[in-house]
Motif scaffolding. Structure first.
Motif, mmCIF file in Angstrom:
data_model
loop_
_atom_site.group_PDB
_atom_site.id
_atom_site.type_symbol
_atom_site.label_atom_id
_atom_site.label_comp_id
_atom_site.label_asym_id
_atom_site.label_seq_id
_atom_site.Cartn_x
_atom_site.Cartn_y
_atom_site.Cartn_z
ATOM 1 N N CYS A 177 -22.993 70.228 -24.357
ATOM 2 C CA CYS A 177 -23.011 70.606 -22.934
ATOM 3 C C CYS A 177 -24.447 70.882 -22.468
ATOM 4 C CB CYS A 177 -22.158 71.848 -22.714
ATOM 5 S SG CYS A 177 -20.479 71.711 -23.375
ATOM 6 N N VAL A 211 -19.774 78.262 -20.924
ATOM 7 C CA VAL A 211 -20.818 77.598 -21.702
ATOM 8 C C VAL A 211 -22.133 78.359 -21.590
ATOM 9 C CG1 VAL A 211 -22.236 75.514 -21.888
ATOM 10 C CG2 VAL A 211 -19.764 75.308 -21.594
ATOM 11 N N CYS A 224 -17.406 72.002 -23.525
ATOM 12 C CA CYS A 224 -17.683 71.719 -22.115
ATOM 13 C C CYS A 224 -16.462 71.991 -21.256
ATOM 14 C CB CYS A 224 -18.124 70.273 -21.942
ATOM 15 S SG CYS A 224 -19.547 69.811 -22.946
ATOM 16 N N LYS A 278 -15.518 66.789 -26.411
ATOM 17 C CA LYS A 278 -16.422 67.893 -26.094
ATOM 18 C C LYS A 278 -15.632 69.091 -25.570
ATOM 19 C CE LYS A 278 -20.347 64.861 -25.124
ATOM 20 N NZ LYS A 278 -21.401 64.482 -24.147
#
Length: 499
Positions: free
Chosen positions: A499, A469, A462, A459
């Motif tokens: 996220c 984000v 994130c 990810k």
């Protein structure tokens, strides 16, 4: 039952791969596109379909789209987007096809939008910038400019496409001196979900401009970029290859750590270290190094130049194009590959333990995977690289508060048989788990995950931090309020799901 982290990670990743298969959408989308764009749409069973579909760095990205469309202009990309979004048809976006994650540049059932015809590579009249089409690869661009005495801070591998590097970050051998590729983008031309063609730069759509610089395909399809350029006549560098004995490996790890720290004061030098363990039992370390201002034998590179015994030494004066072609050779097309990455504080003990963990996992799987080339790379990310982002509106990489040098470690093994895929993907998830434990234990963990090296189960968005984000989500809602590029483009890292 609570599963260990590695198995939870790979299970989640495999779920995402399965769910990334296209939804049926409008079965007539390919027919509509063929009528709207004659000669641009290719169906299964035709020779052009096969050649387009298989022209990728990794065979893991060879899937079965219902059709492949090759728009030749931003206006044609607009037609494609309006058709697919209007029909609710899932699609993928291919620039250079250099990402081995399944679905990241191809798709099962839906439509693959191949940008290969957007291959412009031109120099502005005042030679201050170059214009690059999103389908242009780094190799093509470097070749085009090789006789122009001009350069830009582009990617290190031949096959990397402009579309991917311009939205993912973009490492180069000019990183300490000029920053990331995205830090040198002056303007994006992008097609939004509405089909509108807009420009994003510091003066127009500046919020989108910043979000694109690390935000991947969450906002639209980039069709071309303008990138700051500079006069350039070549470099001094090449490859030094040595056997990967225990003693040599430890020496390279130390030299790498020392180099990363010193790179802040020696910004005209760069290195990339690649390790390769082959099925025949041979193990090598390939150090790609460069003095980017063409100075011979800068002292910072002396430890690498002194490595022995040298299986190969190609050091010399050469063009940027020739250098990139050369250092790309260890990573040819035609294999099944995966990618995973981790970043940590530049620290010898951490790098030593990460390398040991990488070797342990290799030993555990090497006899179960035919034709396995266990390949990994580590790259310096000195703090100096962040001195360049703010001047052009910042970026979305999440490094603005960085206070330490980084080591970026990239796991990128290759193999030949699809029956080994499950073993390899499980090994990658376990590797990520194990090296994460090491960096946490040593207090050297870093949240940054380079998006263009991240595995499908990771990810990276994130890792840019909550503020980045939130900003990217705000920008996505503004320019793509229906989240078409997050819903209909299953490949890539998505703001709405990560996220």
């Amino acid at each position: 039952m609570i599963l260990p982290f590695a198995f939870r990670t790979i299970a989640a990743g495999l779920f995402l791969l399965e769910s990334a298969k296209a939804q049926p959408g409008d079965a007539n989308s390919c027919t509509k596109l063929a009528n709207a764009l004659p000669g641009r749409v290719y169906l299964p069973g035709t020779p052009n379909y096969t050649s387009l579909n298989t022209h990728r760095w990794s065979n893991t990205s060879i899937l079965t789209p219902n059709c492949i469309v090759t728009p030749g202009s931003a206006q044609e990309v607009s037609t494609v987007v309006k058709t697919l979004v209007g029909d609710g048809t899932s699609f993928s976006i291919k620039s250079g096809g250099h990402n081995p994650n399944p679905t990241f540049n191809n798709i099962d059932n839906g439509v693959t939008v191949d940008l290969k015809l957007l291959n412009e590579a031109s120099v502005s009249a005042d030679r201050s910038y170059v214009t690059l089409g999103a389908g242009t690869t780094m190799g093509q661009a470097y070749d085009t400019f090789s006789n122009e005495s001009i350069a830009f801070p582009g990617g290190i591998c031949d096959g990397v496409g402009v579309g991917g590097i311009s939205t993912g970050g973009g490492q180069s051998f000019f990183l300490p001196k000029l920053g990331w590729f995205v830090d040198n983008v002056l303007d994006y031309e992008i097609v939004l979900a509405s089909g509108d063609i807009v420009n994003a730069n510091q003066d127009s759509n500046s919020d989108l401009f910043k979000a694109l610089k690390g935000g991947s395909t969450n906002f639209g399809i980039v069709t071309k970029v303008e990138v700051a350029a500079f006069t350039y006549n070549g470099l001094w560098g090449g490859q030094i290859v040595v056997p990967a004995t225990n003693a040599t490996t430890q020496q390279v790890l130390k030299d790498f750590t020392d180099f990363t720290a010193a790179n802040n004061d020696n910004v005209d030098t760069a290195i990339m270290v690649v390790g390769l363990y082959s099925p025949d039992g041979s193990r090598i370390i390939d150090v790609g190094l460069a003095s980017t201002n063409d100075t011979e034998n800068p002292p910072i590179l002396a430890p690498f130049l002194a490595l022995q015994p040298q299986v190969l030494n190609t050091i010399g004066h050469k063009s940027l194009a020739d250098f990139v072609h050369e250092v790309t050779q260890p990573m040819p097309d035609g294999y099944r590959m995966l990618t995973a990455t981790l970043t940590f504080v530049n620290d010898l003990e951490t790098l030593t333990q990460v390398q040991a963990a990488t070797d342990v996992i290799y030993e555990e799987i090497k006899d179960s995977v035919p034709n396995l080339d266990w390949m990994f790379s580590y790259n310096p990310q000195p703090l100096a690289m962040m001195a360049h982002a703010a001047a052009r509106g910042g970026n979305s990489l999440g490094l603005e508060s960085l206070d330490h040098d980084q080591t970026l470690y990239w796991l990128v093994p290759r193999w030949t048989d699809a029956s080994s895929d499950a073993i390899m993907h499980a090994a990658a998830a376990r590797w990520y788990d194990e090296v994460g434990k090491i960096t946490a234990k040593l207090g050297t963990a870093d949240p940054f995950l380079y998006l263009n090296h991240a595995g499908y189960f990771q990810k990276p968005l994130c890792g840019t931090g909550a503020d980045n984000v939130d900003n990217m989500k705000t920008v996505a809602r503004k320019y793509d309020p229906q989240e078409a590029f997050q819903r209909l483009v299953p490949g890539g890292h998505k703001l709405s799901t990560e996220c």
